[in-house]
Design a protein around this motif. Structure first.
Motif, mmCIF file in Angstrom:
data_model
loop_
_atom_site.group_PDB
_atom_site.id
_atom_site.type_symbol
_atom_site.label_atom_id
_atom_site.label_comp_id
_atom_site.label_asym_id
_atom_site.label_seq_id
_atom_site.Cartn_x
_atom_site.Cartn_y
_atom_site.Cartn_z
ATOM 1 N N PRO A 358 0.466 -0.714 0.057
ATOM 2 C CA PRO A 358 -0.160 -0.220 -0.035
ATOM 3 C C PRO A 358 1.173 1.843 -0.437
ATOM 4 O O PRO A 358 2.044 1.146 0.452
ATOM 5 N N GLY A 359 0.972 2.396 -0.522
ATOM 6 C CA GLY A 359 1.264 3.550 -0.549
ATOM 7 C C GLY A 359 1.617 3.191 -2.096
ATOM 8 O O GLY A 359 2.820 4.480 -1.837
ATOM 9 N N THR A 517 -3.206 7.889 -2.070
ATOM 10 C CA THR A 517 -1.944 7.107 -0.469
ATOM 11 C C THR A 517 -1.869 6.026 -0.237
ATOM 12 O O THR A 517 -0.845 5.640 0.180
ATOM 13 N N ASP A 518 -2.960 5.613 0.087
ATOM 14 C CA ASP A 518 -3.217 4.186 1.059
ATOM 15 C C ASP A 518 -3.534 2.880 0.279
ATOM 16 O O ASP A 518 -3.446 2.027 0.976
#
Ligand code: ADP
Ligand code: MG
Length: 575
Positions: A358-359, A517-518
């Motif tokens: 993630p990210g 972003t996540d």
């Protein structure tokens, strides 16, 4: 064939009922000439009016019974065969839903469509016919022969010549006609194929000025079909006159010899008339039987084609030992994945290993045909790996429920596909219960807000079939919005920015950034500018990883990457 028969089982009760009704109807038909003979030989000859009324009335009742049975049976058999067709279509459709892309590749979309529509219609038509004739025709033929014998065994000798003659003619027609029938089906397929290619490729054909060539191609296929159909029809056309000829000669023979027998006092007028009717019933039922013989081979070809689809086992099945989901979100891991398309010489993917979390943005770049689309199609398990494994959130995708796996993914395919419906409906396709705010928000990030506002009914504007009333770039932005509205753990963009101009591309990616972003992002791209700031760039070359790392690392270490960069950027841009 088994499957098709099992689907008929739910209708066994109505079918038994139909057959029973038709049985009664056939009996009434067989009874009528005998009653008529009674009226003539007893009532008319003795001038017994009350007897004529009595038997006549009874005849009317019998006729009414036969008619009612026939009407109800027709209604029910139509209903049964149409319902059966409906069921078949349902079974084929839901079975096809379970197919992985591998099976679609195998049968072909065009063929799947004909099999679900035309072939099923053939089968349901013939079922309807069989239901109505299966009992009636043989019963009338055999019953007629018995009844004729009972009326006058000696005159029945005529039938011993007429019936085999009829058999001969029918046999000849079937022997000649049935192979041609199958050929007609094949030629029809050819016409369909040319027509389909023509319609889907109409823009290409026009722009390359191939209209005349295509016309010729179509004419050849069309003429081929026509000639074969004419041949078949010529043969079928001889059937009717030949049968009429035999029947009329039979009538003449019956009346001729019958008259002689009446003259000698061996037979009565009414019996002769009844005999004549039985002879006609026998012959007509044989004609019906012959029709069945003509139609069944045709339907059985269709049945085989349907069955092929139904028997096809999807390679990718729901897992039996499903692993409990983990707390992890958005982790994608390839471990030494190798995959080849069925029948391909070289694997499309070779020993691919990487992991993304993630990210992070993982970009995949490489020449056309290097396996970029194939790689990302493996994540939602559209295809099954040959060796190695793919983990999503720490679980092998093969041990995950397909729905759970795909729930996590928001995919924007290389070829944007829209459905008929409104713009809002198309975006909400990604999330059934999406609110208007969510839809508008997704559209805004996908840079689709402006052109949607300019459409006639805004979000309620209708998308035409195949999305022909929006441009390629607009289509792509709508399909990006569709993935965004879902807020998935993993975003997959397959070359989704290539139809956008540089400005929109940059704006879209800037708007996208805070949004995802996540999440884990995998993006396939052609442009170096699109991938440059990714956390990880995977360079694919003929299914192999040619390099992996950030832009700067790859510039130092990977020749393939440097080549791609230098072909797109000028010296100072690279520096
Ligand atoms: P890219 O997206 O990098 O342009 P693809 O992943 O679409 O490349 O294709 C990789 C290779 O696999 C190509 O050689 C292509 O011909 C082959 N391929 C792609 N799709 C199929 C398919 N459905 N059946 C058979 N081969 C395929
Ligand atoms: Mg591709």
């Amino acid at each position: 064939m088994r499957k098709l028969l099992t689907y008929i089982k739910p209708y066994s009760m109505p079918i038994v009922f139909i057959l029973g009704l038709l049985f009664i109807q056939a009996l009434t038909d067989l009874y009528m000439p005998t009653l008529m003979a009674d009226i003539i030989d007893v009532g008319v000859i003795k001038n017994d009016i009350p007897y004529i009324w009595k038997v006549g009335g009874f005849m009317l009742l019998v006729a009414a019974l036969g008619t009612i049975c026939s009407v109800v049976a027709s209604y029910l058999s139509a209903k049964v065969s149409m319902s059966y067709g409906k069921d078949l279509r349902h079974h084929v459709f839901s079975h096809v839903q379970e197919f992985s892309l591998q099976e679609f590749d195998q049968v072909g979309t065009a063929s799947l469509i004909t099999r679900t529509t035309n072939d099923i219609t053939q089968v349901q038509m013939v079922l309807n016919m069989i239901l109505r004739m299966m009992v009636t025709a043989p019963l009338m033929a055999i019953g007629g022969i018995i009844m004729a014998h009972r009326k006058d065994p000696e005159l029945a000798g005529v039938l011993w010549i007429a019936v085999p003659a009829l058999f001969l003619v029918i046999g000849l027609v079937i022997w000649k006609g049935v192979p041609l029938f199958k050929l007609v089906q094949v030629k029809l397929d050819a016409v369909n194929r040319v027509l389909r290619e023509n319609l889907t490729g109409v823009r290409v054909i026009r722009s390359f000025n191939r209209i005349n060539y295509e016309k010729k191609r179509f004419n050849i296929a069309n003429m081929d079909l026509t000639e074969t159909s004419i041949k078949v029809n010529k043969i079928i056309a001889t059937l009717m006159p030949a049968m009429m000829l035999i029947m009329n000669f039979t009538s003449i023979a019956i009346i001729w010899f019958g008259a002689l027998r009446i003259d000698n006092g061996h037979m009565q007028v009414g019996d002769l008339m009844a005999f004549l009717q039985y002879a006609m019933q026998i012959m007509f039922s044989m004609v019906m039987l012959s029709m069945m013989f003509v139609l069944i081979p045709r339907a059985s070809a269709s049945a085989t084609r349907i069955n092929e689809v139904l028997e096809m086992k999807p390679i990718i099945k729901e897992t039996e030992h499903q692993e409990a989901s983990t707390e992890r979100k958005g982790f994608v891991e390839f471990n030494d994945v190798t995959f080849s398309y069925p029948g391909a010489e070289h694997p499309a993917l070779c020993n691919i290993s990487f992991s993304a979390g993630p990210g992070e943005v993982t970009a995949i770049i490489g020449g056309t045909g290097s396996g970029k689309s194939t790689l990302i199609k493996m994540i939602p398990r559209f295809y099954e790996v040959d060796s190695g494994s793919i983990l999503v959130d720490g679980i092998d995708v093969r041990n995950m429920r397909l729905a759970d796996l795909r729930e996590k993914i928001g995919m924007v395919p290389q070829k944007a596909v829209l459905f008929t419906g409104t713009v809002a409906e198309n975006i909400a396709f990604g999330k059934e219960d999406a609110t208007q705010e969510e839809i508008e928000h997704a559209a805004k990030i996908a840079q689709a807000e402006e052109f949607i506002a300019n459409m006639k009914d805004g979000y309620q504007s209708e998308i035409a079939q195949g999305g022909t009333n929006v441009s390629g770039g607009q289509k792509q932005r709508l399909s990006i919005a569709r993935a965004l509205v879902r807020k998935p753990e993993i975003y997959i963009f397959d070359d989704s920015f290539s139809a956008l101009d540089f400005k929109t591309d940059a704006k879209l990616r800037a708007a996208l950034k805070p949004e995802i972003t996540d999440s884990t992002v995998l993006l396939v791209a052609q442009r170096v500018t699109t991938v440059m700031d990714a956390d990880r760039i995977i360079v694919l070359d003929e299914g192999n990883v040619a390099g992996m790392g950030t832009h700067h690392e790859l510039m130092d270490s990977c020749d393939v990457y440097r080549e791609i960069v230098s072909s797109q950027l000028s010296e100072e841009e690279i520096a």
